[in-house]
Scaffold this motif. Structure first.
Motif, PDB file in Angstrom:
ATOM      1  N   ILE A   1       0.837  -1.205   0.000  1.00 33.40           N
ATOM      2  CA  ILE A   1       0.000   0.000   0.000  1.00 33.40           C
ATOM      3  C   ILE A   1       0.868   1.249   0.000  1.00 33.40           C
ATOM      4  CG2 ILE A   1      -1.714   1.328   1.310  1.00 33.40           C
ATOM      5  CD1 ILE A   1      -2.788  -1.360   2.348  1.00 33.40           C
ATOM      6  N   VAL A   2       1.920   1.227   0.804  1.00 33.32           N
ATOM      7  CA  VAL A   2       2.833   2.371   0.879  1.00 33.32           C
ATOM      8  C   VAL A   2       3.545   2.570  -0.460  1.00 33.32           C
ATOM      9  CG1 VAL A   2       4.882   3.313   2.019  1.00 33.32           C
ATOM     10  CG2 VAL A   2       3.141   2.123   3.369  1.00 33.32           C
ATOM     11  N   LYS A   3       3.967   1.473  -1.067  1.00 33.07           N
ATOM     12  CA  LYS A   3       4.613   1.551  -2.386  1.00 33.07           C
ATOM     13  C   LYS A   3       3.676   2.168  -3.424  1.00 33.07           C
ATOM     14  CE  LYS A   3       7.803  -2.377  -2.022  1.00 33.07           C
ATOM     15  NZ  LYS A   3       8.084  -3.743  -2.526  1.00 33.07           N
ATOM     16  N   LYS A   4       2.412   1.750  -3.375  1.00 34.13           N
ATOM     17  CA  LYS A   4       1.432   2.265  -4.329  1.00 34.13           C
ATOM     18  C   LYS A   4       1.197   3.754  -4.117  1.00 34.13           C
ATOM     19  CE  LYS A   4      -3.246   1.431  -6.096  1.00 34.13           C
ATOM     20  NZ  LYS A   4      -4.480   0.630  -5.950  1.00 34.13           N
ATOM     21  N   LEU A   5       1.098   4.175  -2.852  1.00 31.13           N
ATOM     22  CA  LEU A   5       0.928   5.595  -2.543  1.00 31.13           C
ATOM     23  C   LEU A   5       2.111   6.403  -3.064  1.00 31.13           C
ATOM     24  CD1 LEU A   5      -0.490   5.442   1.093  1.00 31.13           C
ATOM     25  CD2 LEU A   5      -1.658   6.411  -0.893  1.00 31.13           C
ATOM     26  N   TYR A   6       3.308   5.871  -2.873  1.00 26.53           N
ATOM     27  CA  TYR A   6       4.513   6.566  -3.338  1.00 26.53           C
ATOM     28  C   TYR A   6       4.483   6.720  -4.854  1.00 26.53           C
ATOM     29  CZ  TYR A   6       9.410   7.890  -3.751  1.00 26.53           C
ATOM     30  OH  TYR A   6      10.574   8.568  -4.021  1.00 26.53           O
ATOM     31  N   ARG A   7       4.102   5.644  -5.546  1.00 26.19           N
ATOM     32  CA  ARG A   7       4.026   5.700  -7.012  1.00 26.19           C
ATOM     33  C   ARG A   7       2.977   6.709  -7.474  1.00 26.19           C
ATOM     34  NH1 ARG A   7       4.127  -0.021  -6.598  1.00 26.19           N
ATOM     35  NH2 ARG A   7       1.877  -0.081  -7.066  1.00 26.19           N
ATOM     36  N   ASN A   8       1.845   6.727  -6.773  1.00 27.73           N
ATOM     37  CA  ASN A   8       0.731   7.582  -7.189  1.00 27.73           C
ATOM     38  C   ASN A   8       0.916   9.047  -6.809  1.00 27.73           C
ATOM     39  OD1 ASN A   8      -0.590   5.426  -8.304  1.00 27.73           O
ATOM     40  ND2 ASN A   8      -1.932   5.075  -6.563  1.00 27.73           N
ATOM     41  N   ILE A   9       1.905   9.324  -5.984  1.00 31.33           N
ATOM     42  CA  ILE A   9       2.150  10.718  -5.591  1.00 31.33           C
ATOM     43  C   ILE A   9       3.507  11.189  -6.139  1.00 31.33           C
ATOM     44  CG2 ILE A   9       2.471  12.311  -3.648  1.00 31.33           C
ATOM     45  CD1 ILE A   9       0.518  10.475  -2.062  1.00 31.33           C
TER      46      ILE A   9
ATOM     47  N   LEU B   1       5.228  22.332   2.546  1.00 38.84           N
ATOM     48  CA  LEU B   1       3.854  22.301   3.063  1.00 38.84           C
ATOM     49  C   LEU B   1       3.751  21.313   4.215  1.00 38.84           C
ATOM     50  CD1 LEU B   1       1.808  22.364  -0.266  1.00 38.84           C
ATOM     51  CD2 LEU B   1       1.554  24.013   1.607  1.00 38.84           C
ATOM     52  N   SER B   2       4.340  20.143   4.028  1.00 36.41           N
ATOM     53  CA  SER B   2       4.333  19.118   5.067  1.00 36.41           C
ATOM     54  C   SER B   2       5.058  19.590   6.321  1.00 36.41           C
ATOM     55  CB  SER B   2       4.995  17.845   4.519  1.00 36.41           C
ATOM     56  OG  SER B   2       5.106  16.870   5.521  1.00 36.41           O
TER      57      SER B   2
ATOM     58  N   TYR C   1      -5.541  14.092  -5.213  1.00 37.12           N
ATOM     59  CA  TYR C   1      -5.809  14.287  -3.782  1.00 37.12           C
ATOM     60  C   TYR C   1      -6.152  15.743  -3.488  1.00 37.12           C
ATOM     61  CZ  TYR C   1      -3.957   9.672  -2.575  1.00 37.12           C
ATOM     62  OH  TYR C   1      -3.758   8.316  -2.457  1.00 37.12           O
ATOM     63  N   ASP C   2      -7.046  15.935  -2.508  1.00 37.72           N
ATOM     64  CA  ASP C   2      -7.446  17.265  -2.057  1.00 37.72           C
ATOM     65  C   ASP C   2      -6.578  17.661  -0.869  1.00 37.72           C
ATOM     66  OD1 ASP C   2      -8.624  19.562  -1.142  1.00 37.72           O
ATOM     67  OD2 ASP C   2     -10.564  18.656  -0.640  1.00 37.72           O
ATOM     68  N   ILE C   3      -5.709  18.647  -1.053  1.00 38.63           N
ATOM     69  CA  ILE C   3      -4.745  19.027  -0.021  1.00 38.63           C
ATOM     70  C   ILE C   3      -5.427  19.567   1.242  1.00 38.63           C
ATOM     71  CG2 ILE C   3      -2.989  20.814   0.516  1.00 38.63           C
ATOM     72  CD1 ILE C   3      -1.658  20.191  -2.085  1.00 38.63           C
ATOM     73  N   SER C   4      -6.629  20.077   1.118  1.00 43.78           N
ATOM     74  CA  SER C   4      -7.325  20.611   2.302  1.00 43.78           C
ATOM     75  C   SER C   4      -7.883  19.495   3.195  1.00 43.78           C
ATOM     76  CB  SER C   4      -8.471  21.540   1.878  1.00 43.78           C
ATOM     77  OG  SER C   4      -9.474  20.806   1.172  1.00 43.78           O
ATOM     78  N   ASP C   5      -7.901  18.273   2.687  1.00 46.74           N
ATOM     79  CA  ASP C   5      -8.446  17.144   3.443  1.00 46.74           C
ATOM     80  C   ASP C   5      -7.422  16.650   4.474  1.00 46.74           C
ATOM     81  OD1 ASP C   5     -10.544  14.870   3.637  1.00 46.74           O
ATOM     82  OD2 ASP C   5      -8.659  13.798   3.338  1.00 46.74           O
ATOM     83  N   SER C   6      -7.871  16.385   5.696  1.00 44.98           N
ATOM     84  CA  SER C   6      -6.961  15.985   6.775  1.00 44.98           C
ATOM     85  C   SER C   6      -6.283  14.646   6.491  1.00 44.98           C
ATOM     86  CB  SER C   6      -7.714  15.921   8.110  1.00 44.98           C
ATOM     87  OG  SER C   6      -8.775  14.988   8.049  1.00 44.98           O
ATOM     88  N   GLU C   7      -6.997  13.708   5.886  1.00 42.11           N
ATOM     89  CA  GLU C   7      -6.413  12.407   5.548  1.00 42.11           C
ATOM     90  C   GLU C   7      -5.320  12.567   4.490  1.00 42.11           C
ATOM     91  OE1 GLU C   7      -6.994   9.380   6.894  1.00 42.11           O
ATOM     92  OE2 GLU C   7      -8.300  10.357   8.354  1.00 42.11           O
ATOM     93  N   THR C   8      -5.567  13.450   3.531  1.00 43.04           N
ATOM     94  CA  THR C   8      -4.583  13.719   2.487  1.00 43.04           C
ATOM     95  C   THR C   8      -3.307  14.297   3.094  1.00 43.04           C
ATOM     96  OG1 THR C   8      -6.238  14.074   0.769  1.00 43.04           O
ATOM     97  CG2 THR C   8      -4.098  15.096   0.414  1.00 43.04           C
ATOM     98  N   LYS C   9      -3.463  15.217   4.030  1.00 43.98           N
ATOM     99  CA  LYS C   9      -2.297  15.826   4.699  1.00 43.98           C
ATOM    100  C   LYS C   9      -1.455  14.761   5.382  1.00 43.98           C
ATOM    101  CE  LYS C   9      -4.548  20.298   5.464  1.00 43.98           C
ATOM    102  NZ  LYS C   9      -5.142  21.214   6.459  1.00 43.98           N
ATOM    103  N   LEU C  10      -2.113  13.825   6.046  1.00 47.18           N
ATOM    104  CA  LEU C  10      -1.400  12.739   6.732  1.00 47.18           C
ATOM    105  C   LEU C  10      -0.650  11.870   5.729  1.00 47.18           C
ATOM    106  CD1 LEU C  10      -0.811  11.197   9.359  1.00 47.18           C
ATOM    107  CD2 LEU C  10      -2.942   9.931   8.993  1.00 47.18           C
TER     108      LEU C  10
END
Length: 202
Positions: free
Chosen positions: A117-125, A146-147, A180-189
């Motif tokens: 899952i982490v690998k996929k997130l990295y690829r998708n971002i 921003l982070s 992804y919506d940057i204003s979303d709290s889950e997205t920020k995490l």
């Protein structure tokens, strides 16, 4: 051995119940404290580095500091924490004193970096930004700031020396590429986690 003895003498003047162990490429210092006070430990570490550097000017001293241990059985874990904070801190910072607490998130993320899952997130971002943007370095740098600033737009614009409108345009590009919506709290995490993973990879 001479350095180990010198460090023992420095610490003994300030701390009781002290153990100094020469571990080939590093020196391990274990001591008891009534309360973990980060500023006091920082001041003590600076003092140690100052005295060692004065006596041994050719030595480059860096200190990794673990979390406090409630029991002797946790000392092996504390040693790993100190080594990790030293290693990752030496890469990321210009300082020479590193607290494990400051790198706990990096350690946690590095332990799950092989997760699918982490690998996929990295690829998708990160990979997607690199692949689909002509100014990917600029966008990833923006995401990193921003982070770092908890997605405070004003502070991030100031740190990047850009107008806030320019920052908004960059965040819109990031959102468009990643979905992804940057204003979303889950997205920020998620972004914070992936940026830390990218820093470890770099």
């Amino acid at each position: 051995k001479e350095l180990t003895q010198y460090i023992s003498r420095i610490f003994n003047s300030k701390i009781k119940d002290l153990y100094v162990i020469d571990n080939i490429n590093n020196i391990v210092v274990i001591f008891t404290i009534e309360e973990f006070n980060k500023q006091e430990i920082m001041n003590l570490s600076k003092n140690i580095i100052s005295k060692i550097t004065l006596k041994y000017p050719r030595l480059k001293i860096k200190i990794g500091i673990s979390k406090e241990c409630a029991s002797l059985k946790y000392i092996p874990d504390a040693y790993k924490e100190a080594v990790y904070s030293h290693n990752i801190g030496s890469i990321k910072e210009k300082s020479n004193i590193f607290f494990y607490d400051d790198y706990l998130a990096y350690h946690m993320i590095s332990n799950i970096s092989d997760n699918d899952i982490v690998k996929k997130l990295y690829r998708n971002i990160i990979n997607k930004i690199k692949r689909e943007s002509n100014n990917s370095e600029e966008l990833i740098k923006t995401l990193r700031y921003l982070s770092k600033n908890d997605f405070n737009m004003k502070k991030t614009a100031e740190d990047l020396y850009i107008h806030r409108n320019t920052l908004y345009k960059r965040t819109e590009k990031i959102e468009k590429i990643t979905g992804y919506d940057i204003s979303d709290s889950e997205t920020k995490l998620i972004f914070k986690m992936i940026i830390k993973l990218d820093e470890i990879i770099d």
